[in-house]
Design a protein around this motif. Structure first.
Motif, mmCIF file in Angstrom:
data_model
loop_
_atom_site.group_PDB
_atom_site.id
_atom_site.type_symbol
_atom_site.label_atom_id
_atom_site.label_comp_id
_atom_site.label_asym_id
_atom_site.label_seq_id
_atom_site.Cartn_x
_atom_site.Cartn_y
_atom_site.Cartn_z
ATOM 1 N N SER A 104 0.836 -1.207 0.000
ATOM 2 C CA SER A 104 0.000 0.000 0.000
ATOM 3 C C SER A 104 0.868 1.253 0.000
ATOM 4 N N PRO A 105 1.524 1.541 -1.110
ATOM 5 C CA PRO A 105 2.334 2.759 -1.166
ATOM 6 C C PRO A 105 1.431 3.977 -1.225
ATOM 7 N N ALA A 106 1.422 4.764 -0.187
ATOM 8 C CA ALA A 106 0.551 5.941 -0.130
ATOM 9 C C ALA A 106 1.373 7.103 0.402
ATOM 10 N N PRO A 107 1.937 7.915 -0.481
ATOM 11 C CA PRO A 107 2.854 8.976 -0.037
ATOM 12 C C PRO A 107 2.150 10.099 0.712
ATOM 13 N N HIS A 108 2.420 10.190 2.018
ATOM 14 C CA HIS A 108 1.919 11.309 2.808
ATOM 15 C C HIS A 108 2.919 12.458 2.823
ATOM 16 N N ASN A 109 4.144 12.150 2.431
ATOM 17 C CA ASN A 109 5.197 13.150 2.293
ATOM 18 C C ASN A 109 5.721 13.088 0.861
ATOM 19 N N PRO A 110 6.305 14.166 0.364
ATOM 20 C CA PRO A 110 6.799 14.160 -1.017
ATOM 21 C C PRO A 110 7.790 13.025 -1.267
ATOM 22 N N VAL A 111 7.609 12.356 -2.387
ATOM 23 C CA VAL A 111 8.528 11.309 -2.828
ATOM 24 C C VAL A 111 9.341 11.872 -3.982
ATOM 25 N N PRO A 112 10.659 11.831 -3.909
ATOM 26 C CA PRO A 112 11.481 12.383 -4.989
ATOM 27 C C PRO A 112 11.084 11.828 -6.350
ATOM 28 N N GLY A 113 10.837 12.728 -7.293
ATOM 29 C CA GLY A 113 10.504 12.318 -8.645
ATOM 30 C C GLY A 113 9.049 12.004 -8.888
ATOM 31 N N LEU A 114 8.252 11.952 -7.814
ATOM 32 C CA LEU A 114 6.839 11.584 -7.943
ATOM 33 C C LEU A 114 5.992 12.846 -7.870
ATOM 34 N N ARG A 115 5.206 13.098 -8.908
ATOM 35 C CA ARG A 115 4.337 14.272 -8.894
ATOM 36 C C ARG A 115 3.021 13.936 -9.575
ATOM 37 N N ASN A 116 1.983 14.643 -9.168
ATOM 38 C CA ASN A 116 0.682 14.479 -9.783
ATOM 39 C C ASN A 116 0.599 15.359 -11.026
ATOM 40 N N ALA A 117 -0.283 15.009 -11.929
ATOM 41 C CA ALA A 117 -0.478 15.802 -13.135
ATOM 42 C C ALA A 117 -1.893 15.592 -13.638
ATOM 43 N N ILE A 118 -2.500 16.655 -14.147
ATOM 44 C CA ILE A 118 -3.809 16.514 -14.768
ATOM 45 C C ILE A 118 -3.619 15.843 -16.127
ATOM 46 N N ALA A 119 -4.704 15.304 -16.664
ATOM 47 C CA ALA A 119 -4.590 14.519 -17.887
ATOM 48 C C ALA A 119 -3.980 15.315 -19.037
ATOM 49 N N LEU A 120 -4.333 16.596 -19.167
ATOM 50 C CA LEU A 120 -3.823 17.396 -20.275
ATOM 51 C C LEU A 120 -2.325 17.665 -20.152
ATOM 52 N N GLU A 121 -1.790 17.533 -18.940
ATOM 53 C CA GLU A 121 -0.372 17.798 -18.714
ATOM 54 C C GLU A 121 0.437 16.528 -18.455
ATOM 55 N N ALA A 122 -0.245 15.396 -18.362
ATOM 56 C CA ALA A 122 0.452 14.141 -18.097
ATOM 57 C C ALA A 122 1.343 13.784 -19.276
ATOM 58 N N ASP A 123 2.585 13.445 -18.984
ATOM 59 C CA ASP A 123 3.534 13.047 -20.011
ATOM 60 C C ASP A 123 4.403 11.931 -19.448
ATOM 61 N N ARG A 124 5.360 11.483 -20.217
ATOM 62 C CA ARG A 124 6.227 10.381 -19.771
ATOM 63 C C ARG A 124 6.924 10.726 -18.459
ATOM 64 N N ASP A 125 7.357 11.982 -18.330
ATOM 65 C CA ASP A 125 8.109 12.377 -17.143
ATOM 66 C C ASP A 125 7.253 12.327 -15.880
ATOM 67 N N SER A 126 5.952 12.490 -15.997
ATOM 68 C CA SER A 126 5.092 12.425 -14.813
ATOM 69 C C SER A 126 4.512 11.033 -14.601
ATOM 70 N N ILE A 127 4.329 10.288 -15.694
ATOM 71 C CA ILE A 127 3.695 8.974 -15.576
ATOM 72 C C ILE A 127 4.693 7.879 -15.211
ATOM 73 N N GLN A 128 5.903 7.921 -15.778
ATOM 74 C CA GLN A 128 6.867 6.851 -15.511
ATOM 75 C C GLN A 128 7.163 6.675 -14.019
ATOM 76 N N PRO A 129 7.388 7.766 -13.252
ATOM 77 C CA PRO A 129 7.619 7.569 -11.817
ATOM 78 C C PRO A 129 6.413 6.947 -11.097
ATOM 79 N N GLN A 130 5.204 7.256 -11.558
ATOM 80 C CA GLN A 130 4.021 6.651 -10.955
ATOM 81 C C GLN A 130 3.992 5.146 -11.224
ATOM 82 N N LEU A 131 4.387 4.757 -12.427
ATOM 83 C CA LEU A 131 4.477 3.330 -12.737
ATOM 84 C C LEU A 131 5.566 2.663 -11.903
#
Length: 226
Positions: A85-112
């Motif tokens: 259950s990875p649930a970041p309550h504190n910032p995780v390096p390289g992990l950021r949220n993005a809205i669909a219109l702004e989602a790109d490889r740089d934001s999605i790959q760390p989530q994967l």
């Protein structure tokens, strides 16, 4: 004594799951990035009479996950239940949220890396042994947007993609392990944990996990606050 490993353990749901399983005679291995925080959680469990210890690892670093599970096995023996259950309550390096219109490889790959590949890295450490023994439980936890992207906040599109990939892995693994004695399930949580009434509190939600482990019924068991 059976052992549960909780990956992504924190002071909320992870600690509550640890208490539920610990009260049923399980040893508890806590895994997250910060050893000091894990030691504090383990001390709380030990004070309650539960055999517990923390093992620091970063789910975005498969080698550290493997090393942590090596230490878990040395301390407790084989893992009988894995809860991821990875649930970041504190910032995780390289992990950021993005809205669909702004989602790109740089934001999605760390989530994967965080959700899917982290889950696979943890699973690789326990699944072969579970299959060999013919017994084991693996439970993957995500937010509700993994199951229904329209249910989540629009700002969490990249997170929904990463956690949705973990959901797909969990459901396919459930089918693949049928008949092996290993039970795999996905738990999407449709609630802001701790932000409402009793049904949102981690101690209440944690009981859902014990029920899944004991009933072993279904590939996907959502938890929704009433």
């Amino acid at each position: 004594m059976p052992t549960i490993a909780i990956v992504g353990a924190g002071s909320g749901l992870g600690l509550s799951i640890a208490r539920v399983f610990g009260s049923q005679g399980f040893s508890v291995a806590l895994v997250s990035r910060t050893q000091a925080k894990l030691d504090d959680l383990a001390a709380q469990l030990t004070a309650a009479g539960i055999d517990a210890a923390g093992f620091a690892a970063d789910v975005m670093d498969p080698a550290s996950v493997a090393a942590a599970f090596g230490r878990i096995t040395e301390r407790f023996g084989p893992v009988d239940v894995l809860e991821y259950s990875p649930a970041p309550h504190n910032p995780v390096p390289g992990l950021r949220n993005a809205i669909a219109l702004e989602a790109d490889r740089d934001s999605i790959q760390p989530q994967l890396d965080y959700y899917l590949y982290g889950g696979i890295a943890a699973t690789e450490q326990v699944l072969p042994g579970m299959i060999e023994r013919g017994a084991g439980t693996i439970l993957y936890t995500t937010g509700g947007s993994s199951m229904d992207p329209l249910a989540g906040h629009a700002d969490f599109a990249a997170t929904a993609i990463g956690s949705g990939a973990l959901r797909t892995y969990a459901l396919t693994l459930h089918r693949a392990t049928a008949g092996t004695g290993v039970y795999v399930a996905h738990v999407p949580i449709f609630a802001w944990i701790g932000a409402g009434g009793p049904e949102t509190q981690p101690d209440t939600i944690a009981q859902h996990y014990w029920n899944l482990h004991t009933t072993r019924d279904g590939a996907e068991l959502p938890y929704a606050a009433a």
